[in-house]
Write a protein that holds these residues in place. Structure first.
Motif, PDB file in Angstrom:
ATOM      1  N   THR A 128       0.795  33.815 -61.078  1.00  0.00           N
ATOM      2  CA  THR A 128       2.075  33.113 -61.159  1.00  0.00           C
ATOM      3  C   THR A 128       3.227  34.045 -60.811  1.00  0.00           C
ATOM      4  OG1 THR A 128       2.166  33.588 -63.521  1.00  0.00           O
ATOM      5  CG2 THR A 128       1.282  31.444 -62.858  1.00  0.00           C
ATOM      6  N   GLN A 129       2.978  35.334 -60.686  1.00  0.00           N
ATOM      7  CA  GLN A 129       4.022  36.316 -60.374  1.00  0.00           C
ATOM      8  C   GLN A 129       3.953  36.749 -58.915  1.00  0.00           C
ATOM      9  OE1 GLN A 129       2.989  39.285 -63.296  1.00  0.00           O
ATOM     10  NE2 GLN A 129       4.520  38.526 -64.715  1.00  0.00           N
ATOM     11  N   ARG A 130       3.598  35.859 -58.020  1.00  0.00           N
ATOM     12  CA  ARG A 130       3.445  36.192 -56.609  1.00  0.00           C
ATOM     13  C   ARG A 130       4.807  36.348 -55.934  1.00  0.00           C
ATOM     14  NH1 ARG A 130       0.653  32.609 -51.845  1.00  0.00           N
ATOM     15  NH2 ARG A 130       0.263  34.348 -50.432  1.00  0.00           N
ATOM     16  N   LEU A 131       4.969  37.446 -55.198  1.00  0.00           N
ATOM     17  CA  LEU A 131       6.172  37.707 -54.412  1.00  0.00           C
ATOM     18  C   LEU A 131       5.758  37.800 -52.951  1.00  0.00           C
ATOM     19  CD1 LEU A 131       7.695  40.586 -56.571  1.00  0.00           C
ATOM     20  CD2 LEU A 131       8.212  38.151 -56.711  1.00  0.00           C
ATOM     21  N   ILE A 132       6.505  37.130 -52.068  1.00  0.00           N
ATOM     22  CA  ILE A 132       6.211  37.174 -50.638  1.00  0.00           C
ATOM     23  C   ILE A 132       7.440  37.691 -49.911  1.00  0.00           C
ATOM     24  CG2 ILE A 132       5.616  35.814 -48.594  1.00  0.00           C
ATOM     25  CD1 ILE A 132       4.132  33.897 -50.449  1.00  0.00           C
ATOM     26  N   THR A 133       7.218  38.632 -48.993  1.00  0.00           N
ATOM     27  CA  THR A 133       8.301  39.205 -48.225  1.00  0.00           C
ATOM     28  C   THR A 133       7.794  39.522 -46.819  1.00  0.00           C
ATOM     29  OG1 THR A 133      10.063  40.876 -48.250  1.00  0.00           O
ATOM     30  CG2 THR A 133       7.880  41.583 -49.021  1.00  0.00           C
ATOM     31  N   GLN A 134       8.662  40.102 -45.986  1.00  0.00           N
ATOM     32  CA  GLN A 134       8.293  40.448 -44.622  1.00  0.00           C
ATOM     33  C   GLN A 134       8.779  41.857 -44.307  1.00  0.00           C
ATOM     34  OE1 GLN A 134       9.642  37.398 -41.881  1.00  0.00           O
ATOM     35  NE2 GLN A 134       9.092  35.784 -43.321  1.00  0.00           N
ATOM     36  N   MET A 135       7.946  42.607 -43.598  1.00  0.00           N
ATOM     37  CA  MET A 135       8.285  43.946 -43.136  1.00  0.00           C
ATOM     38  C   MET A 135       8.507  43.898 -41.627  1.00  0.00           C
ATOM     39  SD  MET A 135       5.908  47.299 -42.758  1.00  0.00           S
ATOM     40  CE  MET A 135       5.651  46.938 -41.024  1.00  0.00           C
ATOM     41  N   TYR A 136       9.613  44.495 -41.184  1.00  0.00           N
ATOM     42  CA  TYR A 136       9.956  44.520 -39.766  1.00  0.00           C
ATOM     43  C   TYR A 136       9.822  45.939 -39.222  1.00  0.00           C
ATOM     44  CZ  TYR A 136      11.881  39.926 -40.792  1.00  0.00           C
ATOM     45  OH  TYR A 136      12.028  38.621 -41.184  1.00  0.00           O
ATOM     46  N   PHE A 137       9.910  46.056 -37.896  1.00  0.00           N
ATOM     47  CA  PHE A 137       9.761  47.347 -37.229  1.00  0.00           C
ATOM     48  C   PHE A 137      11.110  47.824 -36.702  1.00  0.00           C
ATOM     49  CE2 PHE A 137       5.683  45.382 -37.336  1.00  0.00           C
ATOM     50  CZ  PHE A 137       4.821  46.434 -37.615  1.00  0.00           C
ATOM     51  N   PRO A 138      11.351  49.135 -36.746  1.00  0.00           N
ATOM     52  CA  PRO A 138      12.668  49.659 -36.352  1.00  0.00           C
ATOM     53  C   PRO A 138      12.998  49.364 -34.886  1.00  0.00           C
ATOM     54  CG  PRO A 138      11.093  51.461 -36.725  1.00  0.00           C
ATOM     55  CD  PRO A 138      10.427  50.197 -37.147  1.00  0.00           C
ATOM     56  N   GLY A 139      14.289  49.110 -34.660  1.00  0.00           N
ATOM     57  CA  GLY A 139      14.806  48.977 -33.302  1.00  0.00           C
ATOM     58  C   GLY A 139      14.463  47.695 -32.576  1.00  0.00           C
ATOM     59  N   ASP A 140      14.026  46.670 -33.284  1.00  0.00           N
ATOM     60  CA  ASP A 140      13.626  45.428 -32.624  1.00  0.00           C
ATOM     61  C   ASP A 140      14.862  44.720 -32.055  1.00  0.00           C
ATOM     62  OD1 ASP A 140      12.768  42.673 -32.102  1.00  0.00           O
ATOM     63  OD2 ASP A 140      10.965  43.199 -33.245  1.00  0.00           O
ATOM     64  N   PRO A 141      14.877  44.387 -30.751  1.00  0.00           N
ATOM     65  CA  PRO A 141      16.053  43.750 -30.158  1.00  0.00           C
ATOM     66  C   PRO A 141      16.261  42.309 -30.614  1.00  0.00           C
ATOM     67  CG  PRO A 141      14.273  43.857 -28.552  1.00  0.00           C
ATOM     68  CD  PRO A 141      13.816  44.640 -29.768  1.00  0.00           C
ATOM     69  N   LEU A 142      15.274  41.722 -31.295  1.00  0.00           N
ATOM     70  CA  LEU A 142      15.407  40.338 -31.752  1.00  0.00           C
ATOM     71  C   LEU A 142      16.101  40.209 -33.107  1.00  0.00           C
ATOM     72  CD1 LEU A 142      11.906  38.978 -30.682  1.00  0.00           C
ATOM     73  CD2 LEU A 142      14.115  38.498 -29.600  1.00  0.00           C
ATOM     74  N   PHE A 143      16.387  41.316 -33.788  1.00  0.00           N
ATOM     75  CA  PHE A 143      17.035  41.250 -35.104  1.00  0.00           C
ATOM     76  C   PHE A 143      18.273  40.360 -35.124  1.00  0.00           C
ATOM     77  CE2 PHE A 143      15.356  45.620 -36.779  1.00  0.00           C
ATOM     78  CZ  PHE A 143      14.124  45.047 -37.037  1.00  0.00           C
ATOM     79  N   PRO A 144      19.216  40.514 -34.173  1.00  0.00           N
ATOM     80  CA  PRO A 144      20.446  39.714 -34.247  1.00  0.00           C
ATOM     81  C   PRO A 144      20.224  38.215 -34.057  1.00  0.00           C
ATOM     82  CG  PRO A 144      20.691  41.529 -32.679  1.00  0.00           C
ATOM     83  CD  PRO A 144      19.254  41.486 -33.084  1.00  0.00           C
ATOM     84  N   TYR A 145      19.062  37.818 -33.548  1.00  0.00           N
ATOM     85  CA  TYR A 145      18.794  36.413 -33.238  1.00  0.00           C
ATOM     86  C   TYR A 145      17.899  35.727 -34.268  1.00  0.00           C
ATOM     87  CZ  TYR A 145      20.379  38.371 -28.843  1.00  0.00           C
ATOM     88  OH  TYR A 145      21.110  39.033 -27.894  1.00  0.00           O
ATOM     89  N   ASP A 146      17.507  36.437 -35.314  1.00  0.00           N
ATOM     90  CA  ASP A 146      16.551  35.898 -36.271  1.00  0.00           C
ATOM     91  C   ASP A 146      17.265  35.369 -37.511  1.00  0.00           C
ATOM     92  OD1 ASP A 146      13.831  35.397 -37.185  1.00  0.00           O
ATOM     93  OD2 ASP A 146      14.226  36.960 -38.661  1.00  0.00           O
ATOM     94  N   PRO A 147      17.257  34.034 -37.721  1.00  0.00           N
ATOM     95  CA  PRO A 147      17.964  33.492 -38.883  1.00  0.00           C
ATOM     96  C   PRO A 147      17.338  33.891 -40.222  1.00  0.00           C
ATOM     97  CG  PRO A 147      16.975  31.714 -37.581  1.00  0.00           C
ATOM     98  CD  PRO A 147      16.724  32.988 -36.847  1.00  0.00           C
ATOM     99  N   ILE A 148      16.049  34.179 -40.241  1.00  0.00           N
ATOM    100  CA  ILE A 148      15.423  34.598 -41.507  1.00  0.00           C
ATOM    101  C   ILE A 148      15.975  35.959 -41.926  1.00  0.00           C
ATOM    102  CG2 ILE A 148      13.257  35.269 -42.618  1.00  0.00           C
ATOM    103  CD1 ILE A 148      11.899  33.039 -41.010  1.00  0.00           C
ATOM    104  N   LEU A 149      15.993  36.907 -41.011  1.00  0.00           N
ATOM    105  CA  LEU A 149      16.549  38.220 -41.329  1.00  0.00           C
ATOM    106  C   LEU A 149      18.053  38.119 -41.601  1.00  0.00           C
ATOM    107  CD1 LEU A 149      15.614  41.127 -41.675  1.00  0.00           C
ATOM    108  CD2 LEU A 149      16.099  41.508 -39.257  1.00  0.00           C
TER     109      LEU A 149
END
Length: 196
Positions: A128-149
């Motif tokens: 019941t204590q499950r946490l879900i997240t996402q790990m990204y990689f440095p310098g990705d050019p898609l960062f500015p276009y990702d609504p989740i991030l």
């Protein structure tokens, strides 16, 4: 009828080294850039969280999940399923060997692409204590276009979702190394997906 809230308890004998090496789970080598991802799971005081079940899932190097709901026309890799798990050690460390996932389109908006990322699931003392997240990689050019991030509005919290390239973790002739720590709670807590 009573509901079992604790769920199954994984022990050292249930989780094997093969579970943490996504490049050795099939009869052949997966395609793509091999990477080692390691870090520590910490509590709000910076203390290690021992025996924590850490699960990951990800797209393959072409940006395709090995899942029937993924209809992206990128190729599937018969030697890569994209799921793994491990238990943290006494220092709170986890480690996975995998391939760097590819970006993929996701039809959220015009020309929408998700940056390369790995999903992490962590369990506390009960499922019941499950946490879900996402790990990204440095310098990705898609960062500015990702609504989740972009939904992580605090720039410091957003930066904590990006792994650090760590040359000392790079395995010669084998894999590039990345370090990424997860803080479970407190003011420096790692961002978690809502509703999970």
């Amino acid at each position: 009828e009573a509901v079992e809230l604790g769920g199954p308890a994984f022990g050292v004998t249930d989780v094997t080294d093969l579970d943490a090496d996504l490049t050795r789970q099939h009869s052949g080598e997966p395609l793509g850039e091999r990477i080692t991802v390691t870090g520590r799971v910490l509590d709000r005081g910076g203390r290690p969280v021992r025996g924590q079940l850490v699960e990951i899932w990800q797209a393959n190097a072409a940006g395709r999940y090995a899942h029937q709901l993924d209809q992206h026309p990128a190729p599937l890799d018969p030697h890569f399923t994209g799921v793994g798990r491990c238990l943290t050690d006494d220092a709170g460390r986890y480690a996975f060997t995998t391939v760097k996932p590819g970006a993929y389109p996701w039809r959220n908006h015009h020309n929408a692409w998700r940056p390369a990322h790995i999903h992490f699931s962590l369990f506390g003392s009960a499922f019941t204590q499950r946490l879900i997240t996402q790990m990204y990689f440095p310098g990705d050019p898609l960062f500015p276009y990702d609504p989740i991030l972009a939904s992580v509005t605090d720039p410091t919290a957003r930066a904590r979702l990006v792994a650090t390239y760590a040359h000392e973790l790079t395995v010669p002739e084998r894999s590039l190394g990345y370090r990424w720590d997860v803080v479970l709670d407190g003011p420096s807590a790692t961002w978690i997906e809502e509703g999970r």
